[in-house]
Design an enzyme around this catalytic site. Structure first.
Site, PDB file in Angstrom:
ATOM      1  CE1 TYR A  19    -106.641 -22.594 -51.883  1.00  0.00           C
ATOM      2  CE2 TYR A  19    -107.798 -24.661 -51.481  1.00  0.00           C
ATOM      3  CZ  TYR A  19    -107.702 -23.439 -52.137  1.00  0.00           C
ATOM      4  OH  TYR A  19    -108.653 -23.079 -53.064  1.00  0.00           O
ATOM      5  NE  ARG A  27    -112.994 -32.208 -48.107  1.00  0.00           N
ATOM      6  CZ  ARG A  27    -113.497 -31.614 -49.181  1.00  0.00           C
ATOM      7  NH1 ARG A  27    -113.097 -30.406 -49.542  1.00  0.00           N
ATOM      8  NH2 ARG A  27    -114.429 -32.214 -49.904  1.00  0.00           N
ATOM      9  N   GLY A  70    -120.995 -32.409 -51.353  1.00  0.00           N
ATOM     10  CA  GLY A  70    -120.772 -30.980 -51.508  1.00  0.00           C
ATOM     11  C   GLY A  70    -121.880 -30.322 -52.290  1.00  0.00           C
ATOM     12  NE  ARG A  71    -119.924 -31.013 -57.354  1.00  0.00           N
ATOM     13  CZ  ARG A  71    -119.197 -31.705 -58.232  1.00  0.00           C
ATOM     14  NH1 ARG A  71    -118.954 -31.197 -59.425  1.00  0.00           N
ATOM     15  NH2 ARG A  71    -118.718 -32.884 -57.916  1.00  0.00           N
ATOM     16  CD  GLN A 106    -111.806 -26.858 -45.179  1.00  0.00           C
ATOM     17  OE1 GLN A 106    -112.020 -25.796 -45.779  1.00  0.00           O
ATOM     18  NE2 GLN A 106    -111.562 -27.992 -45.800  1.00  0.00           N
TER      19      GLN A 106
HETATM   20  C1  8OZ Z   1    -113.743 -23.316 -54.666  1.00  0.00           C
HETATM   21  C2  8OZ Z   1    -113.449 -21.973 -54.784  1.00  0.00           C
HETATM   22  C3  8OZ Z   1    -112.548 -21.385 -53.932  1.00  0.00           C
HETATM   23  C4  8OZ Z   1    -111.943 -22.139 -52.950  1.00  0.00           C
HETATM   24  C5  8OZ Z   1    -111.074 -25.645 -52.027  1.00  0.00           C
HETATM   25  C6  8OZ Z   1    -111.488 -23.847 -50.528  1.00  0.00           C
HETATM   26  O1  8OZ Z   1    -110.966 -26.038 -53.187  1.00  0.00           O
HETATM   27  C7  8OZ Z   1    -111.595 -24.300 -51.758  1.00  0.00           C
HETATM   28  C8  8OZ Z   1    -112.235 -23.506 -52.819  1.00  0.00           C
HETATM   29  C9  8OZ Z   1    -113.145 -24.064 -53.681  1.00  0.00           C
HETATM   30  O2  8OZ Z   1    -110.730 -26.357 -51.078  1.00  0.00           O
END
Ligand code: 8OZ
Length: 370
Positions: free
Chosen positions: A183, A230, A328-329, A97
């Protein structure tokens, strides 16, 4: 009728089942170098049809949290080479990723202590995780970012392309662009973080431009058939916000359809939270999103994620709403999740205190069946 346990061809990626390990930040790579512990963790989970690695920083500027791995220094690439080999030896597939955090960072993580970069100079109401001088971690507010000059954008697009090349050279089967969760790519997409008045801001077409350029540049070097992305149309994660996500993300879907991608991976609702979370005045229509992609000629696998149970996942695959489902989890706590789902076996519970940082505990010591 397709099942979770049927194989799937997604571009150049041949998945032995439709159960995907979602990207999961675990902060266990000091100096950005993933080591033996990370190798064990991914190899344990190689029965996933596809592993999407945790977010991997494409450059130091793309780093936003302590102990996140990178793809920009030789030692980091050596670490990944061992990990991808271990996953392949165990019969799995893994994509990297590619992550640039944009404004979700802290000056202490940036090259030369510089301000993080973003589409606009708007500080996120968000926290990041840094290391104190004594080595212990702490959550701190993200630093104020500076707005990227338009002339700096091509170099960042090329940073993604270089990282994609490096990922494939290090043995990854492909890459997933991190276009989600507030992000950098998502910061350009959503109006709450993008107030630019140049060709990268304002209209939907302009806000999609950065993503489109990144996708094109990465696909040009490793092939669209090894590239996925994603997205998270309505998540509020990291202060991400847009008043009208439906037309924005349908434009995203049409843009992606032009690139012959391996897959599109969609987080429904609030990442890690409510599946019916809503931004704007109406519930987001995920079927319309998929139709926008398919109607524009997009043929990539459609991967859905967020809070899926075995029952929900079966139903989504059987109804043709998704080609694969990302967990995920459940994958953190169950290295053999595929087997457990197949056998309807009970799942191990997740230990939340060991999610971020630390050692083997809560990382490589979750038991498999038998
Ligand atoms: C949890 C903690 C830090 C980063 C995301 C890369 O939310 C993360 C992330 C998740 O996509």
């Amino acid at each position: 009728m397709a099942s979770l346990f049927d194989p799937l061809i997604a571009g150049a990626l041949h998945l032995s089942n439709r159960i995907v390990m979602a990207p999961l930040t675990r902060n266990r790579s000091p100096n950005g170098v993933p080591g033996a512990m990370v190798e064990t963790y991914y190899a344990q989970r190689a029965s996933a049809g596809l592993i999407v690695s945790e977010g991997v920083a494409i450059t130091q500027q793309g780093q936003g949290y302590a102990d996140v791995p990178g793809l920009y220094e030789p030692a980091q690439l050596d670490g990944w080479r061992r990990i991808t080999a271990a996953v392949h030896a165990a019969g799995g597939r893994i994509v990297a990723q590619l992550w640039h955090v944009g404004r979700i960072s802290h000056v202490s993580l940036q090259p030369g202590g510089a301000d993080p970069v973003a589409p606009s100079a708007i500080t996120a109401e968000a926290k990041t995780y840094i290391l104190k001088p004594d080595g212990s971690g702490e959550f701190v507010p993200t630093s104020a970012p500076r707005a990227l000059e338009i002339g700096e954008i091509p170099a960042i697009v090329q940073d993604y392309a270089r990282a994609a090349r490096a990922a494939v050279d290090a043995g990854f089967d492909g890459v997933e662009l991190h276009g989600a969760n507030g992000y950098l790519i998502d910061q350009f997409l959503r109006a709450g973080s993008n107030r630019r008045s140049d060709e990268y801001g304002g209209s939907i077409e302009n806000r999609v431009r950065f993503m489109d350029e990144v996708v094109a540049a990465v696909a040009a070097v490793i092939g669209g058939e090894r590239t996925g992305i994603r997205i998270s149309p309505v998540t509020p994660a990291n202060d991400a916000a847009d008043p009208d996500p439906q037309p924005l993300f349908e434009a995203v879907a049409r843009s992606l359809a032009r690139h012959d991608l391996a897959f599109v991976h969609v987080i429904e609702g609030a990442t890690g939270g409510a599946r019916d979370f809503q931004q704007g005045d109406t519930p987001f229509d995920y079927h319309a999103l998929r139709n926008a992609y398919r109607d524009a000629g997009g043929q990539g696998a459609w991967i859905l994620n967020n809070g899926y149970t075995r029952e929900l996942a079966d139903a989504a695959i059987a109804a043709g709403h998704a080609d694969a489902i990302a967990f995920g989890r459940a994958f953190i706590a169950n290295p053999d999740l595929v087997r457990r789902l197949r056998e309807n076996a009970p799942l191990n519970a997740l230990e939340k205190t060991t999610l971020y940082g630390g050692g083997e505990a809560g990382y490589t010591d979750y038991p498999a069946l038998d």
